[in-house]
Design an enzyme around this catalytic site. Sequence first.
Site, PDB file in Angstrom:
ATOM      1  N   ASP A 162       0.981  -1.124  -0.039  1.00 11.50           N
ATOM      2  CA  ASP A 162      -0.117   0.111   0.231  1.00 11.50           C
ATOM      3  C   ASP A 162       0.899   1.446  -0.002  1.00 11.50           C
ATOM      4  OD1 ASP A 162      -2.138   2.209   0.832  1.00 11.50           O
ATOM      5  OD2 ASP A 162      -3.174   0.074   1.317  1.00 11.50           O
ATOM      6  N   ASN A 201      -6.482  -5.263  -5.291  1.00 14.53           N
ATOM      7  CA  ASN A 201      -7.570  -4.584  -4.637  1.00 14.53           C
ATOM      8  C   ASN A 201      -7.426  -3.108  -4.476  1.00 14.53           C
ATOM      9  OD1 ASN A 201      -9.601  -4.248  -2.106  1.00 14.53           O
ATOM     10  ND2 ASN A 201      -7.721  -3.254  -1.305  1.00 14.53           N
ATOM     11  N   TYR A 239     -14.333   5.630 -13.044  1.00 11.65           N
ATOM     12  CA  TYR A 239     -14.526   4.577 -12.278  1.00 11.65           C
ATOM     13  C   TYR A 239     -15.103   3.438 -12.986  1.00 11.65           C
ATOM     14  CZ  TYR A 239     -15.192   1.810  -7.724  1.00 11.65           C
ATOM     15  OH  TYR A 239     -15.178   0.899  -6.692  1.00 11.65           O
TER      16      TYR A 239
HETATM   17  P1  NAP Z   1     -10.290   2.421   0.560  1.00 10.34           P
HETATM   18  O1  NAP Z   1     -10.754   2.314   1.961  1.00 10.34           O
HETATM   19  O2  NAP Z   1     -10.130   3.678  -0.206  1.00 10.34           O
HETATM   20  O3  NAP Z   1      -8.860   1.571   0.785  1.00 10.34           O
HETATM   21  C1  NAP Z   1      -8.017   1.247  -0.547  1.00 10.34           C
HETATM   22  C2  NAP Z   1      -6.484   1.506  -0.223  1.00 10.34           C
HETATM   23  O4  NAP Z   1      -5.828   1.378  -1.257  1.00 10.34           O
HETATM   24  C3  NAP Z   1      -6.101   2.636   0.666  1.00 10.34           C
HETATM   25  O5  NAP Z   1      -5.095   2.376   1.618  1.00 10.34           O
HETATM   26  C4  NAP Z   1      -5.437   3.591  -0.393  1.00 10.34           C
HETATM   27  O6  NAP Z   1      -4.772   4.529  -0.176  1.00 10.34           O
HETATM   28  C5  NAP Z   1      -4.922   2.546  -1.254  1.00 10.34           C
HETATM   29  N1  NAP Z   1      -4.197   3.070  -2.524  1.00 10.34           N
HETATM   30  C6  NAP Z   1      -4.828   3.795  -3.317  1.00 10.34           C
HETATM   31  N2  NAP Z   1      -4.098   3.980  -4.297  1.00 10.34           N
HETATM   32  C7  NAP Z   1      -3.115   3.226  -4.337  1.00 10.34           C
HETATM   33  C8  NAP Z   1      -1.786   2.906  -4.991  1.00 10.34           C
HETATM   34  N3  NAP Z   1      -1.560   3.936  -6.173  1.00 10.34           N
HETATM   35  N4  NAP Z   1      -1.044   1.870  -4.951  1.00 10.34           N
HETATM   36  C9  NAP Z   1      -1.299   1.284  -3.560  1.00 10.34           C
HETATM   37  N5  NAP Z   1      -2.216   1.707  -2.845  1.00 10.34           N
HETATM   38  C10 NAP Z   1      -3.093   2.308  -3.281  1.00 10.34           C
HETATM   39  O7  NAP Z   1     -11.199   1.551  -0.595  1.00 10.34           O
HETATM   40  P2  NAP Z   1     -12.011   0.293  -0.183  1.00 10.34           P
HETATM   41  O8  NAP Z   1     -13.507   0.724  -0.178  1.00 10.34           O
HETATM   42  O9  NAP Z   1     -11.713  -0.476   0.865  1.00 10.34           O
HETATM   43  O10 NAP Z   1     -11.984  -0.503  -1.749  1.00 10.34           O
HETATM   44  C11 NAP Z   1     -11.219  -1.568  -1.888  1.00 10.34           C
HETATM   45  C12 NAP Z   1     -11.426  -1.866  -3.451  1.00 10.34           C
HETATM   46  O11 NAP Z   1     -12.758  -2.248  -3.363  1.00 10.34           O
HETATM   47  C13 NAP Z   1     -11.284  -0.788  -4.347  1.00 10.34           C
HETATM   48  O12 NAP Z   1     -10.583  -1.298  -5.687  1.00 10.34           O
HETATM   49  C14 NAP Z   1     -12.718  -0.322  -4.633  1.00 10.34           C
HETATM   50  O13 NAP Z   1     -12.743   0.266  -5.838  1.00 10.34           O
HETATM   51  C15 NAP Z   1     -13.565  -1.438  -4.508  1.00 10.34           C
HETATM   52  N6  NAP Z   1     -14.772  -1.532  -4.168  1.00 10.34           N
HETATM   53  C16 NAP Z   1     -15.200  -0.831  -3.305  1.00 10.34           C
HETATM   54  C17 NAP Z   1     -16.598  -0.675  -2.622  1.00 10.34           C
HETATM   55  C18 NAP Z   1     -17.030   0.375  -1.575  1.00 10.34           C
HETATM   56  O14 NAP Z   1     -18.325   0.486  -1.420  1.00 10.34           O
HETATM   57  N7  NAP Z   1     -16.135   0.657  -0.593  1.00 10.34           N
HETATM   58  C19 NAP Z   1     -17.399  -1.118  -3.411  1.00 10.34           C
HETATM   59  C20 NAP Z   1     -17.125  -1.759  -4.867  1.00 10.34           C
HETATM   60  C21 NAP Z   1     -15.753  -1.929  -5.031  1.00 10.34           C
HETATM   61  P3  NAP Z   1      -5.312   6.217  -0.032  1.00 10.34           P
HETATM   62  O15 NAP Z   1      -6.366   6.235   1.146  1.00 10.34           O
HETATM   63  O16 NAP Z   1      -3.737   6.917   0.080  1.00 10.34           O
HETATM   64  O17 NAP Z   1      -5.945   6.098  -1.395  1.00 10.34           O
END
Ligand code: NAP
Length: 259
Positions: free
Chosen positions: A37, A90, A159
């Site tokens: 990360d 992820n 997205y």
């Molecule tokens: P999150 O809470 O924002 O966590 C994502 C993590 O990835 C954060 O630590 C983020 O850091 C890190 N990240 C961002 N850019 C990065 C990079 N270039 N290299 C390495 N790490 C990076 O997201 P989440 O909700 O857990 O989502 C995880 C996955 O599930 C994503 O692919 C998202 O699109 C998908 N998803 C989520 C939902 C939802 O409702 N939450 C629904 C459908 C799909 P920063 O905080 O600095 O950005």
Amino acid sequence: MGRVQDKVAIVTGGSTGLGKATCMLLAAEGARTVIADIQDELGAGVAAEIGQSGGLAYYYHMDVTAEDQVKEVCADVFTRLGSIDILVNNAGITGAPKPTHEITVAEWDQVLGVDAKGVFLCTKHAVPYMKRGGGGSIVNISSVYGIVGGMDVPPPFLYHAAKGAVRLMTKSDALCYAKDKIRVNSIHPGWLWTPMLENVGKDSTEGPEEFHKRILSRVPLGHYGEPSDVAYGVLYLACEESKFSTGTELVIDGGYIAQ
Ligand code: NAP
């Protein structure tokens, strides 16, 4: 004996949200888990938490858009732990909630860079090590918005474009690497309560309260998913129980796209 006992798993974006829940579950099921990360403090904390519960975890700073970092981390993990068996792509960002005619090229590049190019780079550099080990499992986290459009949220079209790309990259990689016994599957979560969703709510023009009320009215089960709801899907696709599944898509969304 855990369901992924002694396997080496890399989880990108593993410091928080869904990634963290996935790391905790894979480690509890016996995997040697690599949290990759850009959130270093949070990621090191997840590794420590896993260690305290008797699991094995390692934190690496890795920006999924930086090929040199991805290449170096994969090489180092292989040297240190002897294999790469599981890759969970992820890490993701949502991008600006704008319609296509207002999106700048820089905004497009940023979101597609993390959400699509990141999946490509991590797959590219993990696959050679999986081949050396005789196989592996790659789980790509897409979204329900990789399958359907959605005008019920401020439309993050970038997205949708990126998550749709991940869905089809999954299927073509599944076909390409089947002969190497590397399975590639995608998961399509609906709305999950994570920092990402919290921020989307905070940034919404109608205010968080109205936003959450409106979104939940569209979820048949009537509540947000928990990160662990999806982490169990990742575990299934990562482990041998799913050995006949490749190129498939697992929707975990409270019924959102059944409508
Ligand atoms: P999150 O809470 O924002 O966590 C994502 C993590 O990835 C954060 O630590 C983020 O850091 C890190 N990240 C961002 N850019 C990065 C990079 N270039 N290299 C390495 N790490 C990076 O997201 P989440 O909700 O857990 O989502 C995880 C996955 O599930 C994503 O692919 C998202 O699109 C998908 N998803 C989520 C939902 C939802 O409702 N939450 C629904 C459908 C799909 P920063 O905080 O600095 O950005």
